[in-house]
Enzyme design. Structure first.
Site, short mmCIF file in Angstrom:
data_model
loop_
_atom_site.label_atom_id
_atom_site.label_comp_id
_atom_site.label_asym_id
_atom_site.label_seq_id
_atom_site.Cartn_x
_atom_site.Cartn_y
_atom_site.Cartn_z
N HIS A 31 -67.84 -38.04 61.97
CA HIS A 31 -68.36 -39.27 60.91
C HIS A 31 -67.56 -40.24 62.09
O HIS A 31 -66.30 -40.10 62.74
CB HIS A 31 -68.31 -39.61 60.27
CG HIS A 31 -66.46 -39.50 59.40
ND1 HIS A 31 -66.34 -40.76 59.10
CD2 HIS A 31 -66.25 -38.75 59.10
CE1 HIS A 31 -64.88 -39.99 59.10
NE2 HIS A 31 -64.88 -38.60 59.08
N GLU A 91 -69.32 -42.57 56.68
CA GLU A 91 -68.92 -41.69 56.07
C GLU A 91 -68.54 -41.40 54.79
O GLU A 91 -68.08 -41.97 53.57
CB GLU A 91 -68.97 -40.06 56.66
CG GLU A 91 -68.68 -38.80 55.55
CD GLU A 91 -66.79 -38.81 55.35
OE1 GLU A 91 -66.65 -38.25 54.02
OE2 GLU A 91 -65.71 -39.87 55.52
N ASP A 130 -63.95 -32.67 60.59
CA ASP A 130 -63.84 -33.36 60.29
C ASP A 130 -63.09 -33.07 59.40
O ASP A 130 -62.14 -33.59 59.10
CB ASP A 130 -64.84 -34.21 59.19
CG ASP A 130 -64.39 -35.40 58.68
OD1 ASP A 130 -63.45 -36.30 58.98
OD2 ASP A 130 -64.64 -35.51 57.54
N HIS A 134 -56.43 -41.81 56.18
CA HIS A 134 -56.45 -42.81 55.66
C HIS A 134 -55.44 -43.83 55.57
O HIS A 134 -55.01 -44.53 55.08
CB HIS A 134 -56.78 -42.98 54.93
CG HIS A 134 -58.23 -41.87 54.37
ND1 HIS A 134 -58.75 -41.37 53.04
CD2 HIS A 134 -58.50 -41.29 55.33
CE1 HIS A 134 -60.16 -40.99 53.16
NE2 HIS A 134 -59.83 -40.87 54.52
ZN LIG Z 1 -63.44 -37.79 57.84
#
Ligand SMILES: [Zn+2]
Length: 489
Positions: free
Chosen positions: A307, A353, A381, A451
């Protein structure tokens, strides 16, 4: 011809299952994890691991020179790493709905065309546009101090000027239920130490609505990741429509532990949370598609991809710019080496995503008629650190074929086929047409930087990018080249 018998000894099959945003991916050795948490998973994986590759079926010998050529071509340059550096340096974070993402998408299209990929195109998808805005968290008592925090994706704002409340620390959903009477008018902190992503991510996704149901005015979540350098991790939360929507943010593990200690000593904790987060109208975005057309069965497709969108706080190098670049590179390497497989290999850079999965759903909808022609869907991913192999979910005969193919990946240390593998973006298509799925598996500290602002290319080496691209190139080429469809259709 290399001996096949040594394949048996090389199968180490150490894996850790971890749910990524929506489906299961497999990570190998998350060194940030506690040993105790790993042991049962390792034991489980060892038990369920296929012991040996079948004997060389003939076609495998024919594939070996091509595999070696792809590996050599990839390892001869730092092309993939340089391309990831260009992507992340030039366009930065690529949150859905942002100009950064759309500029990066146009760049990818132009670069794919320059590479000589075929049928390069943008396929339109409308995506949500969540905007973080300004956000702060300040400890008011027992001492005043600003705290590092990140609002959770999809969160609503606080009232203008912020909200101030006492904090209730809980250690689980059951603990919250027991103390439901104490939660009203407070800010609930879910302080659940990270074990695996699969086990702990529910506190981020469901925690805020669970807290709202018992009257909390906001929710804080201990970051879903191992302790870093007092690093908060963002990520999507999902509101339950039946509960009031309350603002939600992540704090660092260190601060969550401090709050716990204060509460255990009976010291009241008071914080002020201010967040401007909100949605703007949906925006136009695109999946990017490019191919090397098959020389005999161009209608049959091996899909690889990742993604292209990312969270807004890092530059999405590991999640998932790297996965996009290594799968794209797999196709570029086939073109560069003049290896055109029997079937088509298609790379898809999915949009949205992280906070919507609209790219994966959009691909399924746009390609519904040709989904049965997809032989395999492969997503990268789970990071682009040292390659370990692939996870696979699909029929047993296909698994046997892939286990044979994996022998070609031994020079990369990527010859393990784990018992399951999928990806968020390929999930909708796989479900709609029962297509076998594969996840790209690596060894590395994926969840340490996941993240966070630390998701940058500084964590990834050129060799890792080249080796991962090589592993995916060999796997995709082999599946597209073998004389039969691996899925038996
Ligand atoms: Zn990801």
């Amino acid at each position: 011809m290399a001996s096949m018998s040594s394949t048996v000894e090389r199968f180490s099959c150490v894996g850790v299952s971890a749910a990524h945003e929506h489906f299961m991916v497999f990570m190998v050795y998350n060194s940030g994890m506690r040993r105790a948490a790993l042991l049962p998973v390792i034991a489980m994986t060892l038990l369920s691991c296929r012991p040996a590759a079948p004997p060389d079926p003939g076609w495998l010998t024919e594939l070996r020179p091509a595999a070696d050529k792809l590996i050599a071509a990839s390892q001869a340059s730092e092309f993939a790493w340089q391309r990831l550096a260009e992507l992340t340096d030039t366009f930065g974070p690529r949150l859905s709905g942002s100009e950064n993402l759309e500029r990066a998408i146009d760049w990818a299209v132009a670069q794919m065309q320059r590479d000589g990929l075929e049928n390069v195109r943008k396929e339109p998808v409308m995506v949500p546009r969540w905007v973080r805005g300004r956000e702060t968290l300040e400890l008011m008592a027992p001492a005043r101090q600003p705290l590092p925090m990140l609002g959770l994706g999809n969160s609503v704002a606080t009232p203008l000027g912020g909200l101030e409340a006492d904090v209730l620390v809980v250690g689980s959903f059951e603990d919250l239920d027991r103390r439901a009477a104490d939660a009203a008018t407070r800010i609930v902190l879910f302080n659940v130490p990270f074990t695996t992503y699969g086990e702990t991510v529910r506190y981020r996704t469901q925690g805020p609505s669970r807290a709202a149901r018992v009257g909390a005015v906001a929710a804080l979540v201990r970051s879903i990741g191992p302790p870093g350098l007092r690093t908060p991790h963002t990520g999507a939360t999902t509101y339950d429509e039946a509960a009031p929507k309350i603002p939600a943010a992540a704090i660092a593990a260190e601060d969550a532990d401090r709050f716990q200690r204060l509460q255990d000593r009976g010291v009241p904790i008071r914080v002020r949370l201010q967040m401007d987060a909100h949605f703007e109208p949906d925006a136009q975005s695109y999946n990017v598609v490019g191919e090397i057309r098959g020389r005999e069965r161009p209608d049959q497709i091996v899909l690889v991809g990742g993604h292209f969108d990312s969270w807004d706080v890092g530059v999405g190098a590991t999640d998932d710019g790297g996965g996009c670049i290594v799968t794209w590179e797999a196709v570029r390497l086939m073109l560069q080496t003049g290896l055109r497989p029997r079937r088509t290999v298609r790379v898809v850079l999915f949009t949205n995503e992280e906070n919507g999965l609209r790219g994966g759903n959009g691909y399924r909808d746009a390609h519904m008629a040709e989904l049965p022609n997809h032989v395999l869907l492969l997503e990268s991913d789970g990071g682009v650190f040292d390659p370990a192999g692939f996870g696979f979910t699909g029929p047993d005969p296909a698994r046997a074929t892939l286990t044979s193919i994996a022998a070609l990946l031994r020079p990369l240390g990527a010859d393990t086929i784990l018992t399951a593998g999928s990806g968020a973006d390929i999930g909708p298509s796989a479900t709609a047409a029962k297509i076998p799925t594969m996840s790209h598996v690596v060894r590395g500290d994926y969840f340490l930087i996941h993240h966070t602002p630390a998701d940058t290319i500084a964590r990834i080496t050129p060799k890792q990018m080249s080796d991962n691209a090589a592993a995916i190139a060999v796997m995709a080429y082999a599946v597209a080249e073998v004389p039969f469809r691996i899925d038996g259709r």
